[in-house]
Structures are given as C-alpha cells and as structure tokens.
Design a protein around this motif. Sequence first.
Motif, PDB file in Angstrom:
ATOM      1  N   UNK A   6       0.832  -1.211   0.000  1.00 35.58           N
ATOM      2  CA  UNK A   6       0.000   0.000   0.000  1.00 35.58           C
ATOM      3  C   UNK A   6       0.859   1.250   0.000  1.00 35.58           C
ATOM      4  N   UNK A   7       1.951   1.197   0.819  1.00 34.71           N
ATOM      5  CA  UNK A   7       2.860   2.362   0.866  1.00 34.71           C
ATOM      6  C   UNK A   7       3.467   2.598  -0.489  1.00 34.71           C
ATOM      7  N   UNK A   8       3.879   1.492  -1.170  1.00 39.76           N
ATOM      8  CA  UNK A   8       4.499   1.636  -2.510  1.00 39.76           C
ATOM      9  C   UNK A   8       3.493   2.196  -3.507  1.00 39.76           C
ATOM     10  N   UNK A   9       2.275   1.717  -3.441  1.00 36.38           N
ATOM     11  CA  UNK A   9       1.263   2.235  -4.359  1.00 36.38           C
ATOM     12  C   UNK A   9       0.991   3.722  -4.129  1.00 36.38           C
ATOM     13  N   UNK A  10       0.935   4.066  -2.821  1.00 34.88           N
ATOM     14  CA  UNK A  10       0.725   5.489  -2.510  1.00 34.88           C
ATOM     15  C   UNK A  10       1.892   6.323  -3.013  1.00 34.88           C
ATOM     16  N   UNK A  13       1.650   6.619  -6.689  1.00 33.24           N
ATOM     17  CA  UNK A  13       0.619   7.579  -7.093  1.00 33.24           C
ATOM     18  C   UNK A  13       1.074   9.012  -6.920  1.00 33.24           C
ATOM     19  N   UNK A  14       1.765   9.262  -5.753  1.00 36.89           N
ATOM     20  CA  UNK A  14       2.282  10.627  -5.549  1.00 36.89           C
ATOM     21  C   UNK A  14       3.283  11.001  -6.641  1.00 36.89           C
ATOM     22  N   UNK A  15       4.149  10.000  -6.977  1.00 38.59           N
ATOM     23  CA  UNK A  15       5.180  10.271  -7.989  1.00 38.59           C
ATOM     24  C   UNK A  15       4.541  10.604  -9.336  1.00 38.59           C
ATOM     25  N   UNK A  19       4.764  14.041 -11.325  1.00 37.58           N
ATOM     26  CA  UNK A  19       5.310  14.043 -12.693  1.00 37.58           C
ATOM     27  C   UNK A  19       4.292  14.640 -13.660  1.00 37.58           C
ATOM     28  N   UNK A  20       3.000  14.337 -13.467  1.00 38.52           N
ATOM     29  CA  UNK A  20       1.965  14.901 -14.344  1.00 38.52           C
ATOM     30  C   UNK A  20       1.889  16.416 -14.207  1.00 38.52           C
ATOM     31  N   UNK A  21       2.009  16.899 -12.951  1.00 39.10           N
ATOM     32  CA  UNK A  21       2.001  18.345 -12.756  1.00 39.10           C
ATOM     33  C   UNK A  21       3.180  19.018 -13.452  1.00 39.10           C
ATOM     34  N   UNK A  22       4.361  18.377 -13.338  1.00 37.74           N
ATOM     35  CA  UNK A  22       5.565  18.957 -13.963  1.00 37.74           C
ATOM     36  C   UNK A  22       5.428  19.002 -15.476  1.00 37.74           C
ATOM     37  N   UNK A  23       4.917  17.894 -16.054  1.00 28.59           N
ATOM     38  CA  UNK A  23       4.728  17.870 -17.516  1.00 28.59           C
ATOM     39  C   UNK A  23       3.710  18.934 -17.961  1.00 28.59           C
ATOM     40  N   UNK A  24       2.683  19.128 -17.130  1.00 24.36           N
ATOM     41  CA  UNK A  24       1.673  20.137 -17.485  1.00 24.36           C
ATOM     42  C   UNK A  24       2.284  21.521 -17.485  1.00 24.36           C
TER      43      UNK A  24
END
Length: 244
Positions: A6-10, A13-15, A19-24
């Motif tokens: 769960x920690x890895x998935x979280x 997801x944060x990563x 990354x999506x914000x940076x690309x935007x």
Amino acid sequence: MKIIVIVLLVALGVYLYIRAQRLAREEEGSQAADKPTHDDSATESAAQRQSHPAPEQTSSVVDEVAKPRTSSEPTSSTRDETPKPQQASVVTAEEPAPVADTPSMVSRAQAEPNTGDEAADGIQFSQSDLSELVSKIQQAPSADAYGLFSGLVKECYKARKQSDVLAQSQGLDGWHQTLLAATTTPSGQVFMQLSTLLADAGHFSAAIAQCDSALALGLDDGTVTGFAGRKTRLQRAQQKANAQ
C-alpha cells in the motif's frame, strides 16, 4: 506485507501526480513561448500584404490612371494649351474681292469662238450646204471647230471636180493651219484630202507642205505608202507640171 504494498502504491501515485504536474507546467511554458512567434509571423504577413497589394487591386488602380479624364471642366494645363481666339482688334488678311466670271476664266476651248474667223473671211462657196458649214465653224467653240472643219474638207473633197470648190483650196489650207493650233486631235484624213485639193488646183508646194506637216505629227493617210509615198508622188507631179 500488505502495508508495504500500500505504501508503494501510494508513493507511486504521488510520484505520478507530481510528474503529471511537472509535464503540465512544461507544456504550458512551451505554448507560452511559441505564441509570440505566431504573432510576429502574422504581423509580418500583414505588413507584406500592405506593401504588396493583390494583382487585382493593382490592375484596377492602373486602369483608373490610364482612363482619360471625362470631366467636362478643363484642367490648368488644358487651359494653357488651348489656343486663345484672336482678339477683334487683330488685323486680319484682306479677303480678295470677288471677281466676276469672265470668258478668260472659262476654258477657251469650250466657251470662246474659234480664232479662225479671219482666215475664213475669203472663203465663199456657191453651194449653200458648204456655206452653211463655214458659218457653223465660225460660230463654234475652238474645241468643236476642227471637227466641223473636217466635215467641210470632206465635202469639198467629194466636190473637187468643181472649179469653184478647187478655187477655195488655198483658203481652206490657211484656215486649217489656224484651227490646227487649237486642237489636240489632228486628223490624217484632213491632211490627205487637203493635199489632194491643193494638188488638183495646181498648188503642189502647199500640197507637199501638208504631207510634211502630217509626217511631223506622225499621222497616216490610210494608204500603204502613207504620207511619205504621197509626198513623192506629188513631187513627181510637180516636176511634170513644171516641165510642160
């Protein structure tokens, strides 16, 4: 174990979110950088259109320039080039006074009587028809006189057996010389018939002179030998008459 997943998935997801914000943000920055370039190219295109108008517009402008001015009001240059009417005070050339028609203004060959009246004064025929021809010739214009005279000589040639007709041969010779100067169509028959009348009357020198005049004018008497042969025969007849 589940907690670790769960920690890895979280964390994943944060990563991905970061990354999506940076690309935007990067994409927005690249669009902002490209926008001034499009505006500059649009501005340049508009400037080119203004400096280089479309061919249709240029041709219409040229047509308008080429068309002549249809305005009824003359321009300043037209006013300068238009000759000004002469003032009434300017002295004009004097018009020649009208000259009344005189016989000298009309063709003498058509209007004036012929000039052979004096030469015909001594010609007198006992035959009425020949006398009438003489009167007609005297009253006719010069252009018609020679033709009428040809008719008179022809009638005299037919009546050459009559002594009173032969007696007028010298008068006809002088009249012929006068009328000959006023015609442009001399007749070889007149020269031939006159030479015969003169020769029959015994005036061989005058008859030979008729042949010489006809030869000088290039006329023909209608015979094989022409006026040259006629002259030779007249010379022989003259010699024979002088020998008697």
